[in-house]
Design a protein around this motif. Structure first.
Motif, PDB file in Angstrom:
ATOM      1  N   LEU A  31      59.016   3.213  34.254  1.00 19.68           N
ATOM      2  CA  LEU A  31      59.997   3.636  35.180  1.00 19.68           C
ATOM      3  C   LEU A  31      61.243   2.954  35.174  1.00 19.68           C
ATOM      4  CD1 LEU A  31      57.990   4.635  38.473  1.00 19.68           C
ATOM      5  CD2 LEU A  31      59.263   6.211  36.717  1.00 19.68           C
ATOM      6  N   GLN A  32      61.156   1.392  35.135  1.00 22.82           N
ATOM      7  CA  GLN A  32      62.086   0.402  35.244  1.00 22.82           C
ATOM      8  C   GLN A  32      62.787   0.518  33.712  1.00 22.82           C
ATOM      9  OE1 GLN A  32      63.616  -2.141  37.179  1.00 22.82           O
ATOM     10  NE2 GLN A  32      65.140  -1.862  35.573  1.00 22.82           N
ATOM     11  N   THR A  33      62.134   0.533  32.546  1.00 18.80           N
ATOM     12  CA  THR A  33      62.335   1.076  31.228  1.00 18.80           C
ATOM     13  C   THR A  33      63.235   2.125  31.177  1.00 18.80           C
ATOM     14  OG1 THR A  33      60.773  -0.617  30.445  1.00 18.80           O
ATOM     15  CG2 THR A  33      62.080   0.706  28.926  1.00 18.80           C
ATOM     16  N   ILE A  34      62.825   3.190  31.771  1.00 21.46           N
ATOM     17  CA  ILE A  34      63.520   4.672  31.498  1.00 21.46           C
ATOM     18  C   ILE A  34      65.032   4.520  32.123  1.00 21.46           C
ATOM     19  CG2 ILE A  34      63.437   7.049  32.241  1.00 21.46           C
ATOM     20  CD1 ILE A  34      61.750   6.551  29.499  1.00 21.46           C
ATOM     21  N   LEU A  35      64.711   3.881  33.555  1.00 21.96           N
ATOM     22  CA  LEU A  35      65.948   3.676  34.325  1.00 21.96           C
ATOM     23  C   LEU A  35      67.020   2.949  33.455  1.00 21.96           C
ATOM     24  CD1 LEU A  35      67.808   4.161  36.785  1.00 21.96           C
ATOM     25  CD2 LEU A  35      66.672   1.844  37.700  1.00 21.96           C
ATOM     26  N   ASP A  36      66.660   1.761  32.839  1.00 21.44           N
ATOM     27  CA  ASP A  36      67.493   1.141  31.963  1.00 21.44           C
ATOM     28  C   ASP A  36      68.149   1.886  30.968  1.00 21.44           C
ATOM     29  OD1 ASP A  36      67.237  -1.152  33.529  1.00 21.44           O
ATOM     30  OD2 ASP A  36      65.624  -2.193  32.360  1.00 21.44           O
ATOM     31  N   ILE A  37      67.215   2.655  30.058  1.00 19.03           N
ATOM     32  CA  ILE A  37      67.574   3.528  29.039  1.00 19.03           C
ATOM     33  C   ILE A  37      68.421   4.618  29.707  1.00 19.03           C
ATOM     34  CG2 ILE A  37      66.590   5.368  27.639  1.00 19.03           C
ATOM     35  CD1 ILE A  37      63.977   3.636  27.317  1.00 19.03           C
ATOM     36  N   LYS A  38      68.140   5.047  30.685  1.00 18.60           N
ATOM     37  CA  LYS A  38      69.118   6.297  31.093  1.00 18.60           C
ATOM     38  C   LYS A  38      70.631   5.849  31.357  1.00 18.60           C
ATOM     39  CE  LYS A  38      67.315  10.094  33.079  1.00 18.60           C
ATOM     40  NZ  LYS A  38      66.802  11.067  33.102  1.00 18.60           N
ATOM     41  N   SER A  39      70.630   4.682  31.874  1.00 18.22           N
ATOM     42  CA  SER A  39      71.785   3.983  32.787  1.00 18.22           C
ATOM     43  C   SER A  39      72.524   3.498  31.456  1.00 18.22           C
ATOM     44  CB  SER A  39      71.240   2.767  33.665  1.00 18.22           C
ATOM     45  OG  SER A  39      70.835   3.178  34.341  1.00 18.22           O
ATOM     46  N   ASN A  40      72.036   3.432  30.261  1.00 20.75           N
ATOM     47  CA  ASN A  40      72.743   2.535  29.194  1.00 20.75           C
ATOM     48  C   ASN A  40      73.100   3.978  28.163  1.00 20.75           C
ATOM     49  OD1 ASN A  40      73.271  -0.164  29.583  1.00 20.75           O
ATOM     50  ND2 ASN A  40      71.033  -0.022  29.734  1.00 20.75           N
ATOM     51  N   GLY A  41      72.666   5.119  28.491  1.00 24.93           N
ATOM     52  CA  GLY A  41      73.148   6.290  27.547  1.00 24.93           C
ATOM     53  C   GLY A  41      72.201   6.371  26.343  1.00 24.93           C
ATOM     54  N   LEU A  42      70.991   5.738  26.454  1.00 19.91           N
ATOM     55  CA  LEU A  42      70.062   6.028  25.476  1.00 19.91           C
ATOM     56  C   LEU A  42      69.002   7.206  25.300  1.00 19.91           C
ATOM     57  CD1 LEU A  42      69.761   2.166  24.889  1.00 19.91           C
ATOM     58  CD2 LEU A  42      71.202   3.591  23.653  1.00 19.91           C
ATOM     59  N   GLU A  43      69.163   7.931  26.340  1.00 16.34           N
ATOM     60  CA  GLU A  43      68.295   8.990  26.600  1.00 16.34           C
ATOM     61  C   GLU A  43      68.046   9.836  25.268  1.00 16.34           C
ATOM     62  OE1 GLU A  43      67.899  12.685  29.695  1.00 16.34           O
ATOM     63  OE2 GLU A  43      69.395  11.066  29.986  1.00 16.34           O
ATOM     64  N   PRO A  44      69.110  10.182  24.595  1.00 14.85           N
ATOM     65  CA  PRO A  44      68.896  11.130  23.319  1.00 14.85           C
ATOM     66  C   PRO A  44      68.065  10.437  22.439  1.00 14.85           C
ATOM     67  CG  PRO A  44      71.350  11.177  23.892  1.00 14.85           C
ATOM     68  CD  PRO A  44      70.481  10.036  24.812  1.00 14.85           C
ATOM     69  N   MET A  45      67.871   9.157  22.429  1.00 12.26           N
ATOM     70  CA  MET A  45      67.155   8.152  21.443  1.00 12.26           C
ATOM     71  C   MET A  45      65.621   8.492  21.637  1.00 12.26           C
ATOM     72  SD  MET A  45      66.508   4.245  21.075  1.00 12.26           S
ATOM     73  CE  MET A  45      65.738   4.125  22.767  1.00 12.26           C
ATOM     74  N   ILE A  46      65.339   8.545  22.944  1.00  7.67           N
ATOM     75  CA  ILE A  46      64.061   8.742  23.512  1.00  7.67           C
ATOM     76  C   ILE A  46      63.651  10.381  23.179  1.00  7.67           C
ATOM     77  CG2 ILE A  46      62.438   8.951  25.731  1.00  7.67           C
ATOM     78  CD1 ILE A  46      63.359   6.397  24.679  1.00  7.67           C
ATOM     79  N   ARG A  47      64.394  11.119  23.496  1.00  8.81           N
ATOM     80  CA  ARG A  47      64.150  12.735  23.168  1.00  8.81           C
ATOM     81  C   ARG A  47      63.932  13.048  21.782  1.00  8.81           C
ATOM     82  NH1 ARG A  47      64.754  15.133  27.575  1.00  8.81           N
ATOM     83  NH2 ARG A  47      66.278  14.564  29.197  1.00  8.81           N
ATOM     84  N   LYS A  48      64.879  12.058  20.656  1.00  9.36           N
ATOM     85  CA  LYS A  48      64.527  11.995  19.553  1.00  9.36           C
ATOM     86  C   LYS A  48      63.192  11.761  18.878  1.00  9.36           C
ATOM     87  CE  LYS A  48      66.662  11.077  15.050  1.00  9.36           C
ATOM     88  NZ  LYS A  48      67.803  10.460  14.448  1.00  9.36           N
TER      89      LYS A  48
END
Length: 78
Positions: free
Chosen positions: A53-70
């Motif tokens: 959850l902490q990692t996902i918050l960091d990812i989303k807060s830094n605009g890296l969400e598309p990387m995870i979806r890809k």
């Protein structure tokens, strides 16, 4: 000291789903930021879920969400 990401752990994160609550069975990347911030304020759960959850918050807060979806698309769960 060189930091090398653990590819297998990243793929586990990509496919991990919320195990309980209002957002049960949703991929962590699909959780809304206010929910993740709430967890941060209240305290993340112990163990792997809290780390994810902490990692996902960091990812989303830094605009890296598309990387995870890809990654989820390119490496479907077996």
């Amino acid at each position: 000291m060189e930091i090398k990401p653990d590819k297998q752990e990243l793929l586990k994160l990509v496919h991990y789903k919320m195990p309980f609550g209002k957002y049960k069975d949703r991929y962590l990347v699909d959780l809304p930021i206010p929910y993740l911030v709430w967890f941060k304020q209240k305290g993340f759960p112990e163990g792997k879920l809290g780390d994810y959850l902490q990692t996902i918050l960091d990812i989303k807060s830094n605009g890296l969400e598309p990387m995870i979806r890809k990654l989820r698309k390119e490496f479907p769960k077996d």
